[in-house]
Design a protein around this motif. Structure first.
Motif, PDB file in Angstrom:
ATOM      1  N   VAL A 222      12.551 -33.910   8.892  1.00 47.51           N
ATOM      2  CA  VAL A 222      12.564 -33.506  10.289  1.00 47.51           C
ATOM      3  C   VAL A 222      12.541 -34.742  11.173  1.00 47.51           C
ATOM      4  N   ASP A 223      13.579 -34.918  11.981  1.00 51.62           N
ATOM      5  CA  ASP A 223      13.628 -36.066  12.885  1.00 51.62           C
ATOM      6  C   ASP A 223      14.608 -35.762  13.999  1.00 51.62           C
ATOM      7  N   ASP A 224      14.204 -36.050  15.236  1.00 52.57           N
ATOM      8  CA  ASP A 224      15.096 -35.747  16.355  1.00 52.57           C
ATOM      9  C   ASP A 224      16.207 -36.786  16.481  1.00 52.57           C
TER      10      ASP A 224
ATOM     11  N   ILE B 123       9.007 -34.189   5.164  1.00 47.37           N
ATOM     12  CA  ILE B 123       8.807 -35.506   5.774  1.00 47.37           C
ATOM     13  C   ILE B 123       9.260 -35.414   7.225  1.00 47.37           C
ATOM     14  N   THR B 124       8.364 -35.759   8.117  1.00 47.55           N
ATOM     15  CA  THR B 124       8.660 -35.540   9.524  1.00 47.55           C
ATOM     16  C   THR B 124       8.304 -36.741  10.387  1.00 47.55           C
ATOM     17  N   ASP B 125       9.112 -36.947  11.410  1.00 47.71           N
ATOM     18  CA  ASP B 125       8.821 -37.935  12.414  1.00 47.71           C
ATOM     19  C   ASP B 125       7.628 -37.452  13.237  1.00 47.71           C
ATOM     20  N   TYR B 126       6.904 -38.408  13.769  1.00 48.54           N
ATOM     21  CA  TYR B 126       5.731 -38.016  14.567  1.00 48.54           C
ATOM     22  C   TYR B 126       6.147 -37.674  15.999  1.00 48.54           C
TER      23      TYR B 126
ATOM     24  N   SER C 180      14.314 -30.758  14.644  1.00 47.08           N
ATOM     25  CA  SER C 180      13.129 -30.454  15.436  1.00 47.08           C
ATOM     26  C   SER C 180      12.115 -29.681  14.602  1.00 47.08           C
ATOM     27  N   GLY C 181      10.886 -29.692  15.097  1.00 44.79           N
ATOM     28  CA  GLY C 181       9.830 -28.925  14.444  1.00 44.79           C
ATOM     29  C   GLY C 181      10.151 -27.443  14.430  1.00 44.79           C
ATOM     30  N   TRP C 182      10.736 -26.966  15.507  1.00 50.95           N
ATOM     31  CA  TRP C 182      11.071 -25.540  15.586  1.00 50.95           C
ATOM     32  C   TRP C 182      12.080 -25.152  14.523  1.00 50.95           C
ATOM     33  N   ARG C 183      13.081 -26.018  14.360  1.00 49.06           N
ATOM     34  CA  ARG C 183      14.067 -25.719  13.321  1.00 49.06           C
ATOM     35  C   ARG C 183      13.461 -25.784  11.931  1.00 49.06           C
ATOM     36  N   ALA C 184      12.500 -26.671  11.779  1.00 52.10           N
ATOM     37  CA  ALA C 184      11.829 -26.764  10.481  1.00 52.10           C
ATOM     38  C   ALA C 184      11.094 -25.468  10.183  1.00 52.10           C
TER      39      ALA C 184
ATOM     40  N   GLY D 238       9.198 -31.584  22.352  1.00 53.26           N
ATOM     41  CA  GLY D 238       8.921 -30.187  22.034  1.00 53.26           C
ATOM     42  C   GLY D 238       7.710 -30.080  21.129  1.00 53.26           C
ATOM     43  N   MET D 239       7.943 -30.192  19.855  1.00 48.21           N
ATOM     44  CA  MET D 239       6.841 -30.125  18.903  1.00 48.21           C
ATOM     45  C   MET D 239       6.729 -31.458  18.170  1.00 48.21           C
ATOM     46  N   THR D 240       5.565 -32.073  18.250  1.00 50.84           N
ATOM     47  CA  THR D 240       5.406 -33.346  17.547  1.00 50.84           C
ATOM     48  C   THR D 240       5.263 -33.093  16.045  1.00 50.84           C
ATOM     49  N   GLY D 241       5.379 -34.166  15.289  1.00 43.52           N
ATOM     50  CA  GLY D 241       5.188 -34.059  13.850  1.00 43.52           C
ATOM     51  C   GLY D 241       3.783 -33.594  13.507  1.00 43.52           C
TER      52      GLY D 241
END
Lengths: 155, 261
Positions: free
Chosen positions: B39-41, B93-96, B65-69, B100-103
């Motif tokens: 997940v990374d914008d 694995i996600t970006d912080y 995005s977090g929402w898509r995740a 919208g929604m942080t990691g």
């Protein structure tokens, strides 16, 4: 007597080394090269191409935000700078990244003139890197077309 | 040399199609393969992390995005998704920093989900902020990677996963690994800001595990205490808290890392 391939390979090697030594690229670019292989021979070129598109888009956003005379949203500019800093870091665009650090500071202190200067510099810098990498990739292509292999350059 | 997990596409009728802007289709899942949700914008970062993961033989689904995740995982809708059985996700694995929604917020939602709370979550960030790292680890993140992410970081994660990978039927099995030592305790990344270092974690009680030692699940490994001293005042001062002060956690970790070809 040097073959064409040998000459091109030497040019490629020298040019690559100079890009690192002059601070255009850092070891993250080397990391990207590790991800390139016969199955993905153009990986680096593709990623940097996306990076330059990103530069154009983000710089456009920053310019627009800075253009709102008297009503500049420095958070907006700062957010674009943050994104640019991130992607330049990911591809090893060392000078661009360095400029972004300064740029971010100007945004944080709402220094309008500073921001405008940084914007100009970042614009010049990414375009300069783009031209240099195009030359580098062109050398690679020439080597391959002349039947040679692209040498691995240890920095 | 690690094989590229993304090269051969298994042509099966069922395809997990993320679609949409920023979604990237991945080939159909094989139950034997490690599947990572990234997940990374940032598009550039998504491309890079996807390649890093594929080159270490992972299947990758990358979303922006977090929402898509959450959408992909089926967490955000209340009805049980019929697709859920096939959504074997072994690592997220996600970006912080994401709009919208942080990691961090994504991490919390995943840990609140009964279906996915056991999936290890790794946070990536360009900023080495100790309080941020702590917060994520406290919330249950397995690891924290400092960007830019390097091949060594992902290889280390990959090795860490091999002892934890669960099949969809719940059994744990070991996948072929290319290293001897496997870190199974919760790591903390304290990296100096030298540009040439990657950011491997400081691991506690890291036993070299061989085939005979039982693998720990992510939940079990999280219960090990983080019991080393930390400087907690300065946000962006990286600290060293290894027992051998002259060695940074980075170098110490590198010495234990599998040899990279």
């Amino acid at each position: 007597m040097d073959t064409l391939v040998a000459q091109l390979q030497r040019q490629f090697r020298d040019y690559t080394i100079s890009l690192y030594h002059q601070g255009f690229l850092d070891d993250q670019f080397t990391e990207l090269k590790k991800l390139q292989d016969e199955c993905s021979p153009d990986f680096v070129a593709e990623v940097v191409s996306l990076f330059f598109e990103d530069c154009e888009k983000l710089i456009g956003n920053m310019a627009r935000a800075l253009d709102q005379t008297g009503n500049v949203d420095f958070n907006l500019v700062g957010s674009s700078v943050h994104q640019l800093k991130g992607s330049s870091s990911s591809v090893g665009a060392k000078r661009v990244k360095g400029l972004c650090v300064t740029f971010k500071e100007c945004c944080d202190s709402q220094n309008f003139e500073g921001c405008v200067r940084c914007l100009q510099q970042v614009d010049i810098e990414y375009k300069s890197l783009k031209a240099k990498l195009q030359d580098l990739f062109s050398l690679e292509q020439q080597i391959v077309q002349a039947g040679g292999r692209i040498p691995q350059v240890d920095i | 040399m690690a094989s590229d997990g993304g090269v051969f596409c298994l042509r099966r009728p069922e395809m997990i199609n993320v679609g949409g802007i920023g979604g990237m289709e991945s080939p159909p899942l094989d139950v034997d393969e490690v599947h990572v949700l990234a997940v990374d914008d940032s598009l550039v970062d998504r491309i890079v992390i996807e390649r890093l993961l594929r080159i270490t033989s992972c299947k990758v689904t990358a979303v922006d995005s977090g929402w898509r995740a959450l959408e992909f995982l089926g967490i955000d809708n209340e009805k049980a998704s019929a697709e859920l059985d096939r959504l074997k996700v072994d690592l997220i694995i996600t970006d912080y920093c994401m709009p919208g929604m942080t990691g961090y917020e994504l991490l919390k939602k995943i840990k609140e989900s009964s279906s996915f709370r056991q999936v290890p979550v790794v946070i990536m960030s360009s900023e080495n902020v100790i309080t941020r790292i702590d917060r994520c680890l406290e919330e249950g993140a397995e690891d924290f990677l400092l960007k830019p992410v390097k091949l060594a970081d992902v290889k280390r994660l990959r090795n860490y996963l091999t002892s934890d990978v669960k099949l969809s039927n719940g059994n744990k099995r070991k996948l072929p690994e290319d290293s001897v030592s496997v870190n199974t305790s919760p790591p903390l990344t304290l990296s100096p800001d030298s540009s040439e270092s990657s950011s491997p974690p400081l691991t506690l009680s890291s036993d070299s595990s061989d085939a005979s030692s039982p693998p720990l699940s992510p939940v079990e490994s999280l219960s090990s205490p983080l019991s080393f001293p930390l400087d907690d005042e300065d946000d962006d001062v990286s600290t060293e808290s290894s027992p051998t002060p002259e060695e940074s956690p980075v170098r110490r970790q590198k010495m234990r890392s599998p040899s990279l070809d």
